[in-house]
Enzyme design. Structure first.
Site, mmCIF file in Angstrom:
data_model
loop_
_atom_site.group_PDB
_atom_site.id
_atom_site.type_symbol
_atom_site.label_atom_id
_atom_site.label_comp_id
_atom_site.label_asym_id
_atom_site.label_seq_id
_atom_site.Cartn_x
_atom_site.Cartn_y
_atom_site.Cartn_z
ATOM 1 N N GLY A 208 0.827 -1.206 0.000
ATOM 2 C CA GLY A 208 0.000 0.000 0.000
ATOM 3 C C GLY A 208 0.856 1.248 0.000
ATOM 4 C CG ASN A 209 -0.319 4.689 -1.534
ATOM 5 O OD1 ASN A 209 -0.975 5.577 -1.017
ATOM 6 N ND2 ASN A 209 -0.767 3.985 -2.571
ATOM 7 N NE ARG A 210 5.008 6.491 4.978
ATOM 8 C CZ ARG A 210 5.180 5.909 6.156
ATOM 9 N NH1 ARG A 210 4.248 5.998 7.067
ATOM 10 N NH2 ARG A 210 6.284 5.256 6.405
#
Ligand code: CTP
Length: 400
Positions: A208-210
């Site tokens: 995922g990413n932030r």
């Protein structure tokens, strides 16, 4: 937000109690709020409550304090009129220009922005009479917020719920901040993607990413306050649904592509604010991947995800559709941004400089918006909503 004079119209629906919370938010942010309930509204929440919370007398008819000519004065002096909840009856009376109580008189004399937050049963909302009244009010420049979907007064569920008062307040805040009575995106359908995709490795793990989704939500909220119909494709966000916005939750890049392309079919503009994973694991394991003593972990093979922005830009369902992308760059921000704009083929690219100064999940942002026509619009450090408004200004100019 400067202190403004706000008229809160309340009509007779069970959601009237939620207007107390809206009133509290408006007064706590410093506004002078005059509550104008309909006679039916007082069946749900009494005049004493409105009067105590607003600090002003409360009347439903034009016959109180006649010497002060309240049926004209309240509307004339207002900076914003918000009607929440707006029942089918109140929408009908407003659309037809009736003036049979203080609220409808106020609506006729107000020259400021007007926001309606309807709440009613689904059948009433969908009835052709209500549809036409809403269309009339929107055509005349009012912002009519789409109701939320969920539990209604009885055991039934459907579209017709009053949106969360905190989100109605956000619409009021945006409308007051702009101070224009012509919602420039009315009649437009815009699609915004927000958040960050998650690409599963197995049932419990993902890449995922932030991305928090805040910039995309700010875009959706501001577009709704400017009168647009908004579809927000939200990837893994933990933010409240903005009022009047149709939220489509998605998980992966492939799901996001499907939802965005579907909504884009009749959209005037698409803004890709989501952080879409460029790659996904080649294999999505059906069971949890286990560690084994003495064994090195297997490398994770990745495959490319579709590039939604490039695909949308190349293959527009409507020729005049405006497509906007976002890009995060660390070096040679403008040169890299220009190259990316050309590569993606979009009309506008919002370029952020990322690095130590930027924190994911912040409420503020700073960017340069590059246009395919060679324009460059710097947006100074400020709230994500300010950047959102600049994006919509540029989109609106291209929509003509
Ligand atoms: N985007 C997309 N589909 C993808 C990847 C990105 O639609 N598979 C969109 C994003 O929503 C954003 C823009 O493209 O609007 C970002 O472009 P991208 O090339 O992904 O930027 P970076 O991640 O910064 O890429 P690069 O590694 O090329 O710098």
């Amino acid at each position: 937000m400067d202190k403004s004079r706000v008229v809160l119209g309340v009509s007779g629906g069970i959601a009237a109690y939620k207007a107390c919370e809206l009133l509290r938010r408006l007064t706590e942010s410093g506004h002078d709020v005059r509550v104008v309930p309909t006679a039916s509204a007082l069946h749900f929440v009494g005049a004493a409550t409105w009067s105590a919370l607003s600090g002003h007398p409360v009347a439903t008819e034009v016959w109180d304090d006649v010497h002060q000519v309240p049926h004209v004065r309240i509307g004339q002096q207002a900076d914003l009129v918000v009607v929440a909840p707006a029942t089918a009856d109140t929408l009908a009376r407003a659309a037809h220009g009736l003036a049979d109580d203080l609220l409808t008189n106020t609506l006729l004399t107000a020259r400021c922005p007007v926001v309606f937050a309807p709440a009613m049963h689904t059948e009433m909302w969908e009835h052709p009479a209500t549809r036409e009244n809403v269309a009339t009010l929107r055509r005349r420049g009012a912002v009519v917020i789409e109701p939320a979907t969920g539990r209604l007064t009885g055991a039934d569920t459907g579209k017709g719920r009053l949106p969360d008062p905190a989100e109605i307040f956000e619409v009021c805040r945006r409308v007051l901040a702009r101070g224009v009575t012509e919602p420039d995106l009315r009649g437009r359908h815009v699609v915004v993607s927000a958040g960050g995709t998650r690409e599963p490795l197995d049932p419990v793990r993902f890449l995922g990413n932030r991305s928090s989704g805040k910039q995309g939500y700010a875009l959706a909220r501001t577009a709704a306050a400017r009168g647009a119909r908004v579809t927000l494709v939200a990837a893994n966000t933990a933010l409240p649904d903005p009022a009047g916005v149709d939220v489509v939750p998605v998980g992966t890049a492939v799901q996001l592509r499907e939802a965005v392309l579907k909504a884009a079919a009749d959209a005037d503009a698409v803004v890709m604010a989501a952080a879409v994973a460029d790659f996904r694991p080649a294999v999505h394991a059906a069971g949890k991947i286990k560690k084994r003593d003495g064994e090195e972990p297997a490398p994770v093979a990745l495959v490319r995800n579709p590039d939604v922005l490039a695909e949308l830009s190349a293959d527009r369902p409507r020729p005049a559709q405006v497509v906007v992308g976002f890009a995060a760059e660390t070096d040679d921000v403008l040169a890299n941004g220009r190259a990316k704009l050309a590569r993606k083929g979009c009309d506008l690219l919002v370029v952020n400089e990322v690095g130590e100064r930027r924190t994911f999940g912040a409420d503020e942002n700073e960017a340069v918006v590059l246009g395919a026509d060679g324009t460059e619009t710097p947006v100074p450090h400020g709230p994500k909503e300010a950047l959102a408004d600049v994006v919509w200004d540029l989109v609106a100019a291209r929509l003509g």
